[in-house]
Motif scaffolding. Structure first.
Motif, short mmCIF file in Angstrom:
data_model
loop_
_atom_site.label_atom_id
_atom_site.label_comp_id
_atom_site.label_asym_id
_atom_site.label_seq_id
_atom_site.Cartn_x
_atom_site.Cartn_y
_atom_site.Cartn_z
N TYR A 26 32.43 38.73 42.97
CA TYR A 26 33.45 39.51 42.88
C TYR A 26 34.08 40.05 44.20
N LEU A 27 33.56 39.69 45.37
CA LEU A 27 33.64 39.99 46.62
C LEU A 27 35.12 39.77 46.97
N PRO A 28 35.79 38.61 46.80
CA PRO A 28 37.18 38.41 47.17
C PRO A 28 38.26 39.39 46.29
N TRP A 29 37.73 39.75 45.28
CA TRP A 29 38.72 40.80 44.44
C TRP A 29 38.44 42.16 44.74
N ALA A 30 37.04 42.35 45.14
CA ALA A 30 36.62 43.65 45.78
C ALA A 30 37.64 44.07 46.94
N LEU A 31 37.54 43.06 47.77
CA LEU A 31 38.40 43.01 49.06
C LEU A 31 39.49 43.30 49.08
N ALA A 32 40.27 42.30 48.14
CA ALA A 32 41.62 42.49 47.89
C ALA A 32 42.23 44.02 47.29
N ALA A 33 41.30 44.50 46.46
CA ALA A 33 41.40 45.72 45.77
C ALA A 33 41.71 46.87 46.93
N LEU A 111 55.05 48.92 46.78
CA LEU A 111 53.95 48.45 46.02
C LEU A 111 53.97 47.05 45.88
N GLY A 112 54.96 46.48 45.45
CA GLY A 112 54.90 44.83 45.21
C GLY A 112 54.59 44.43 46.41
N GLN A 113 54.88 44.60 47.60
CA GLN A 113 54.56 44.14 48.71
C GLN A 113 53.00 44.35 48.99
N ALA A 114 52.59 45.43 48.96
CA ALA A 114 51.23 45.66 48.94
C ALA A 114 50.40 44.84 48.21
N ALA A 115 50.83 44.57 47.10
CA ALA A 115 50.00 43.71 46.26
C ALA A 115 50.01 42.37 46.60
N HIS A 122 42.17 37.09 48.55
CA HIS A 122 41.15 36.40 47.65
C HIS A 122 41.14 34.98 47.93
N PRO A 123 42.15 34.26 48.24
CA PRO A 123 41.73 32.81 48.45
C PRO A 123 40.97 32.66 49.79
N LEU A 124 41.52 33.51 50.75
CA LEU A 124 40.81 33.32 52.23
C LEU A 124 39.27 33.84 52.22
N THR A 125 39.07 34.76 51.40
CA THR A 125 37.67 35.43 51.18
C THR A 125 36.70 34.42 50.43
N GLY A 126 37.38 33.89 49.43
CA GLY A 126 36.53 32.77 48.69
C GLY A 126 36.23 31.62 49.27
N TYR A 127 37.17 31.13 50.04
CA TYR A 127 37.09 29.86 50.81
C TYR A 127 35.85 30.20 51.85
N ALA A 128 36.11 31.12 52.61
CA ALA A 128 34.79 31.40 53.48
C ALA A 128 33.44 31.60 52.82
N VAL A 139 33.81 39.09 56.83
CA VAL A 139 34.42 39.02 58.18
C VAL A 139 35.66 38.51 58.15
N VAL A 140 35.96 37.22 57.33
CA VAL A 140 37.17 36.82 57.29
C VAL A 140 38.18 37.69 56.50
N GLY A 141 37.89 38.05 55.33
CA GLY A 141 38.41 38.84 54.43
C GLY A 141 38.77 40.27 55.18
#
Length: 469
Positions: A26-33, A111-115, A122-128, A139-141
């Motif tokens: 859940y790390l990628p989504w947690a950092l995204a949130a 709000l749309g821009q922030a989201a 998500h993709p960058l953290t997941g990739y790393a 670190v990447v996220g």
């Protein structure tokens, strides 16, 4: 025979050992949130304190309001009846119309821009995490989420480029992992975000072809270039009152002013100093390791047109112009770390240190200061006075007052008499003018002209003057 021919045409790169599968699913989504919350707080507080502007938040709200009301994205701030698609080809803005139905106002766009910007975490953290493990993923996220390019975009209103950032992030990650069809699928919608991004799509196509899918890559490159040509040479001129692409002059004046030639071009791309500073900071967040990845080539079109332009705003690290570059450099960083495992620990440490050191100098750093959260007498006066203007009125307003009204009024800029004297109401920010499009002295001069022209002062408080005729 066909199978052998196709196999021979595919570029096979050596398999690079990677770490086991992710340990923190859940790390990628947690950092995204986390960054969604940070971006939303920053942009909402700036708007509440009347620090957002008509150029550009007001412009984009008028366009989205047009879509939401079922008509063309007309932008009165540019000119009466001006179609936003004649300025930049960004039909993707129509996707914000449902959010605007639910919550009419500038904050829907913020709000749309922030989201959208947070989604790219998500993709960058997941990739790393898949390639390097959870520590590197953090670190990447964090590096992307707190990067100066994204912070500058969040800290200056709303821009259509926010749609491109997650598309580029998913596309470059898919490219890095060899999922070439997915990379093209994520990249193709870029042509609906902004006219220059077709060239970025063409660069993506070239990388896809280089990775082995030659037909797919070349078709993608051709499609991207054709889309940019169609938009700049046909669609934008057709919808622009001047009958041409409005931004050719900036490139033309760049050549005329700086005398670009093949001999001087290398020096022109790093001078004045703002250009070199932007390039250095772009790579410093990856400990300069991104240059060792072919994925960085995806940044060339955006960096190229910015540095070749005569507009000094394009050269700096401020505003939104670098946002689309951030997912590219961090994906290239991950790719380079996989290719050079011996540099991994030091590079990650340097990247994190640079990120932390740069945060206070860019808008995300404002979240930790009292000024962003303190009560503002000026902002209170703005909100109190503007409620006196009835819904549906035609208003000429100072730049920082515009987005406080664009959800319920027809708003134009208070800049020159032939424009402001068509309005019923004038809202002038005397106390804290931002110096654009008028200097403080010019603003006071125009205010005196308005009073002579029959506008009467309804109320003046906190440096804000409201006039009606």
């Amino acid at each position: 025979m066909t199978t052998l021919t196709v196999a021979a045409s595919v570029r096979v790169e050596p398999e690079i050992p990677t770490r086991p599968a992710r340990r923190w699913p859940y790390l990628p989504w947690a950092l995204a949130a986390l960054f969604l919350l940070a971006y939303t707080l920053l942009s909402f507080r700036r708007h509440d304190q009347a620090l957002t502007t008509g150029y550009d938040l007001g412009i984009f709200e008028q366009a989205v309001r047009g879509y939401a009301e079922g008509h063309a994205p007309t932008v009165a701030l540019k000119a009466d009846g001006f179609n936003q698609l004649g300025d930049h080809f960004s039909p993707v803005l129509a996707l914000l119309a449902p959010l605007y139905w639910l919550w009419p106002g500038a904050k829907a766009l913020l709000l749309g821009q922030a989201a959208l910007l947070a989604l790219a975490v998500h993709p960058l953290t997941g990739y790393a995490q898949r390639r390097l493990g959870p520590g590197a993923a953090v670190v990447v996220g964090v590096g992307y989420g707190a990067s100066w390019g994204i912070a500058s975009a969040v800290g200056f209103d709303f821009h259509e480029i926010c749609f491109a950032v997650p598309l580029v992030a998913y596309a470059v990650v898919a490219l890095g992992e060899g999922r070439l069809g997915h990379a093209v699928a994520w990249g193709a919608p870029l042509v609906l975000v902004k006219e220059d991004l077709g060239v970025t799509l063409a660069a993506l196509g070239c990388l896809v072809a280089w990775r082995g899918a030659r037909r797919l890559g070349l078709l993608t490159a051709a499609f991207g270039l054709a889309a940019t040509a169609l938009e700049m040479l046909v669609l934008l001129p057709a919808m622009n009152p001047g009958g041409r692409f409005a931004y050719w002059t900036e490139m033309d004046s760049g050549a005329a002013t700086h005398g670009h030639s093949l001999w001087t071009l290398p020096l022109d791309l790093i001078t004045p100093a703002d250009k070199a500073r932007t390039l250095i900071l772009l790579l410093a967040v990856t400990a300069f390791l991104a240059v060792r990845s072919p994925l960085l080539a995806l940044a060339v079109p955006t960096v190229g047109w910015r540095l070749a332009s005569a507009n000094p705003n394009y050269w700096t690290t401020y505003y939104h112009y670098s946002a689309v570059l951030m997912p590219i450099v961090f994906a290239a960083f991950v790719d380079a770390l996989v290719r050079h495992p011996g540099l991994r620990r030091r590079a990650l440490a340097v990247s994190l240190a640079v990120t932390v050191l740069l945060v206070p100098g860019y808008p995300l750093g404002q979240l930790g200061t009292g000024l962003l959260w303190a009560h503002s007498d000026r902002a209170a006066a703005v909100h109190r006075l503007l409620t006196r203007i009835p819904d549906g009125a035609r208003v000429a307003a100072s730049n920082r007052l515009v987005p406080q009204l664009t959800d319920r009024c027809t708003v134009i800029l208070f800049d020159r008499p032939e424009r402001w004297n068509t309005a019923e109401w004038l809202a002038v920010d005397e106390g804290s003018p931002m110096g654009w499009p008028l200097t403080p002295e010019q603003e006071l001069h125009e205010l005196a002209l308005a009073k002579d022209d029959g506008y009467r002062v309804v109320v003046s408080d906190g440096g804000v003057t409201l006039l009606h005729r």
